[in-house]
Each structure stands twice: as structure tokens, then as C-alpha cells.
Design a protein around this motif. Structure first.
Motif, short mmCIF file in Angstrom:
data_model
loop_
_atom_site.label_atom_id
_atom_site.label_comp_id
_atom_site.label_asym_id
_atom_site.label_seq_id
_atom_site.Cartn_x
_atom_site.Cartn_y
_atom_site.Cartn_z
N LEU A 196 51.46 -141.27 -7.57
CA LEU A 196 51.99 -142.16 -6.53
C LEU A 196 51.93 -141.49 -5.16
CD1 LEU A 196 53.23 -144.94 -6.13
CD2 LEU A 196 55.48 -143.93 -6.55
N GLY A 197 52.30 -140.22 -5.09
CA GLY A 197 52.24 -139.50 -3.83
C GLY A 197 50.82 -139.34 -3.32
N LEU A 198 49.87 -139.09 -4.24
CA LEU A 198 48.46 -138.99 -3.85
C LEU A 198 47.96 -140.30 -3.29
CD1 LEU A 198 46.98 -136.95 -6.86
CD2 LEU A 198 47.56 -136.10 -4.59
N TRP A 199 48.31 -141.39 -3.95
CA TRP A 199 47.84 -142.71 -3.52
C TRP A 199 48.41 -143.10 -2.16
CZ3 TRP A 199 50.45 -147.48 -2.87
CH2 TRP A 199 49.61 -148.58 -2.66
N ILE A 200 49.73 -142.90 -2.00
CA ILE A 200 50.36 -143.27 -0.72
C ILE A 200 49.83 -142.37 0.41
CG2 ILE A 200 52.53 -143.41 0.54
CD1 ILE A 200 53.91 -144.06 -2.10
N GLY A 201 49.71 -141.07 0.13
CA GLY A 201 49.23 -140.15 1.16
C GLY A 201 47.79 -140.42 1.55
N HIS A 202 46.98 -140.83 0.58
CA HIS A 202 45.55 -141.06 0.84
C HIS A 202 45.31 -142.40 1.52
CE1 HIS A 202 41.32 -140.61 0.54
NE2 HIS A 202 41.14 -141.49 -0.44
N THR A 203 46.04 -143.43 1.10
CA THR A 203 45.79 -144.78 1.63
C THR A 203 46.70 -145.12 2.80
OG1 THR A 203 47.38 -145.82 0.11
CG2 THR A 203 45.11 -145.54 -0.67
N GLY A 204 47.84 -144.45 2.91
CA GLY A 204 48.80 -144.78 3.95
C GLY A 204 49.65 -145.99 3.63
N PHE A 258 53.08 -136.39 -1.04
CA PHE A 258 52.71 -137.25 0.09
C PHE A 258 52.49 -136.44 1.36
CE2 PHE A 258 54.46 -139.37 3.87
CZ PHE A 258 53.51 -140.37 4.05
N GLU A 259 53.43 -135.55 1.67
CA GLU A 259 53.32 -134.76 2.89
C GLU A 259 52.11 -133.82 2.83
OE1 GLU A 259 54.80 -135.05 5.62
OE2 GLU A 259 56.51 -136.33 5.14
N GLY A 260 51.83 -133.31 1.62
CA GLY A 260 50.68 -132.43 1.48
C GLY A 260 49.37 -133.15 1.77
N ILE A 261 49.21 -134.35 1.24
CA ILE A 261 47.99 -135.13 1.47
C ILE A 261 47.92 -135.60 2.92
CG2 ILE A 261 46.73 -137.22 0.84
CD1 ILE A 261 46.62 -135.05 -1.27
N ARG A 262 49.02 -136.10 3.43
CA ARG A 262 49.03 -136.62 4.80
C ARG A 262 48.80 -135.52 5.82
NH1 ARG A 262 54.18 -139.29 7.82
NH2 ARG A 262 54.77 -137.10 7.76
N GLY A 263 49.21 -134.30 5.48
CA GLY A 263 49.11 -133.21 6.44
C GLY A 263 47.75 -132.54 6.51
N VAL A 264 46.80 -132.97 5.68
CA VAL A 264 45.45 -132.39 5.74
C VAL A 264 44.81 -132.73 7.08
CG1 VAL A 264 43.15 -132.40 4.71
CG2 VAL A 264 45.16 -132.47 3.25
N VAL A 270 43.34 -132.73 -2.32
CA VAL A 270 44.25 -132.11 -3.29
C VAL A 270 44.23 -130.59 -3.21
CG1 VAL A 270 44.70 -131.78 -5.75
CG2 VAL A 270 44.28 -134.08 -4.86
N PRO A 271 43.05 -129.92 -3.16
CA PRO A 271 43.09 -128.45 -3.05
C PRO A 271 43.83 -127.96 -1.81
CG PRO A 271 40.90 -129.18 -3.71
CD PRO A 271 41.67 -130.42 -3.35
N VAL A 272 43.68 -128.68 -0.68
CA VAL A 272 44.38 -128.26 0.53
C VAL A 272 45.88 -128.53 0.43
CG1 VAL A 272 44.56 -128.62 3.03
CG2 VAL A 272 42.32 -128.58 1.94
N PRO A 327 49.49 -126.32 -2.23
CA PRO A 327 50.73 -125.55 -2.02
C PRO A 327 51.97 -126.42 -1.92
CG PRO A 327 48.98 -124.67 -0.65
CD PRO A 327 48.45 -125.93 -1.25
N LEU A 328 51.87 -127.55 -1.19
CA LEU A 328 53.03 -128.43 -1.06
C LEU A 328 53.32 -129.17 -2.36
CD1 LEU A 328 52.93 -130.01 2.51
CD2 LEU A 328 54.68 -128.53 1.52
N ILE A 329 52.27 -129.53 -3.09
CA ILE A 329 52.48 -130.19 -4.38
C ILE A 329 53.22 -129.26 -5.33
CG2 ILE A 329 51.34 -131.18 -6.41
CD1 ILE A 329 49.07 -132.08 -4.54
N LEU A 330 52.79 -128.00 -5.37
CA LEU A 330 53.46 -127.03 -6.23
C LEU A 330 54.88 -126.74 -5.76
CD1 LEU A 330 50.54 -124.51 -6.93
CD2 LEU A 330 51.58 -126.12 -8.53
#
Length: 231
Positions: A53-61, A115-121, A145-147, A150-153
Motif C-alpha cells: 500500500l505504501g509503495l502504491w501510494i508513494g509511486h502514484t500519489g 510512503f515517505e521513502g518512495i516519495r522522497g526519491v 525501492v532500492p533507494v 533504508p526508510l522501509i526498513l
């Protein structure tokens, strides 16, 4: 060392030095295993819900309002009250009255950090990936995701510590775990057992934090780690 501190040290020696506390279904190994199973199950379920869910929201906005709700929920959720409510609704015939509150407690930390990790790339990095001909899912999996790892972990680590510390509420529903030492000890005023159980929970939480710190060092590339520190 004062009289109070000396007494507490003696309580710990009494608890950990008693051979009866190291064997049987009420022994430390058995209770530790129960606590571990509760914690791992809750963290796995929370991750299965929150990371995609966090990946989807962060990627799509899309769905950013859900992140705000999750962040506020993390600060307002009364875990013990939720346990009591779910026990009243579901009874104590299964582990779900414990797992549901633990999952609810863990989801916000994982969701918000993912979410913050994906959005912050860096947007330039995202644009460069699209410029190389990568599709949306490829950009997400190979670049974002690789970038953001750290925030995901970090979200997983915070959730794990919260779960380990809060899994003691399992004892309120009649289930096992390290919380049994606290609940049962308080019931009969066995303070060495209460203190020993509390120390075990703290040590368990510290061990969980250490494992995630080691996992981050192994899984996150040095370049990403340096970039995160600089930011």
C-alpha cells in the motif's frame, strides 16, 4: 547501591537463577517462543498490508489522505482497549484477539515510512529511469525501492519494537508470551517474576532492533546509505 536497587538485583538473580523458570510450558524458553511467534506473525501481516500500500501510494500519489490518517492513528490507538474490545467480540479461542491489535499498531509505522521513502526519491532519478525506457513497475522495483529501502526498513524496525513491547497484552486474553510473567506475577505479588518478565521483554525489543540494524547494513547498498546520511 541503595537498598531498593540491591533488592531488585536479588529479585533478578532469584528469577533467572531458578531452574524451574527454564523448563516446562511456563519456562522462559517456551514463553519466549510464544512471544516470538506472536511478534513475527503480527509483523508479517502488517508488512503484507502496509508495504504494498505504501509503495502504491508513494509511486502514484493517490490516497495520500490515508497516510495522514495512519500517522494520526499511530499516536491515538489504545492497544489495550482494542484488545479488550476484540476479545469481547471474538472470544479467546484463537490468537486473533491479540494479532489484530498488534497488526493495527504496526501498520502505520510501516505504511508511513514506506510512503515517505518512495516519495522522497530524487525526481531526477525517477525521470532518468523513465528516460531509459523502464515501465512504471520496473521503475518502482529497480530504482525507487532500492533507494527507499533504508526508510522501509526503519518502518519495519519501529513496528517490530512496538510489537515486541506490546505483545505482552497477549496475557490479558489468557494466551502465552512473556507478558504472562507480568500478569501472573502481579496477581500473586511475585515481584521477582514481574521484574524478570519486564527485563526479558526489554531485551527482546533490543534484540529486534539490533537484528534490523544488521539487516539494513547487509541489504542497503553503501551508496544509498551515504546518500541517506547526507540528506
Amino acid at each position: 547501591m541503595g537498598a531498593g536497587e540491591e533488592e531488585r538485583v536479588n529479585w533478578l538473580i532469584e528469577f533467572f537463577g531458578d531452574p524451574a523458570n527454564w523448563s516446562g510450558s511456563d519456562g522462559i524458553p517456551a514463553r519466549l517462543l510464544e512471544h516470538l511467534l506472536f511478534s513475527v506473525a503480527a509483523l508479517a501481516l502488517a508488512a503484507l498490508i502496509a508495504i504494498p500500500l505504501g509503495l502504491w501510494i508513494g509511486h502514484t500519489g493517490r490516497g495520500s489522505l490515508l497516510i495522514v490518517i495512519a500517522a494520526n492513528l499511530a499516536r491515538a490507538l489504545p492497544t489495550l482497549g482494542l484488545v479488550v474490545l476484540i476479545v469481547m467480540l471474538l472470544g479467546t479461542a484463537s490468537v486473533w484477539p491479540v494479532l489484530i491489535p498488534l497488526v493495527a499498531l504496526a501498520v502505520p509505522a510501516i505504511l508511513v515510512n514506506t510512503f515517505e521513502g518512495i516519495r522522497g526519491v530524487d525526481p531526477e532519478l525517477r525521470d532518468a529511469a523513465y528516460g531509459m525506457g523502464l515501465a512504471g513497475r520496473q521503475v518502482l522495483g529497480r530504482v525507487l525501492v532500492p533507494v527507499a529501502l533504508p526508510l522501509i526498513l526503519l518502518g519495519l524496525r519501529l513496528a517490530a519494537i512496538q510489537i515486541v513491547a506490546t505483545a505482552a497484552v497477549a496475557a490479558y486474553t489468557g494466551l502465552g508470551g512473556l507478558g504472562r510473567y507480568i500478569i501472573d506475577g502481579l496477581a500473586i505479588r511475585d515481584y521477582p517474576t514481574v521484574l524478570g518478565g519486564s527485563v526479558l521483554i526489554v531485551l527482546f525489543a533490543l534484540a529486534a532492533q539490533f537484528l534490523f540494524v544488521m539487516a539494513e547494513r547487509i541489504a542497503v547498498s553503501p551508496g544509498v546509505s551515504r546518500r541517506v546520511k547526507v540528506r
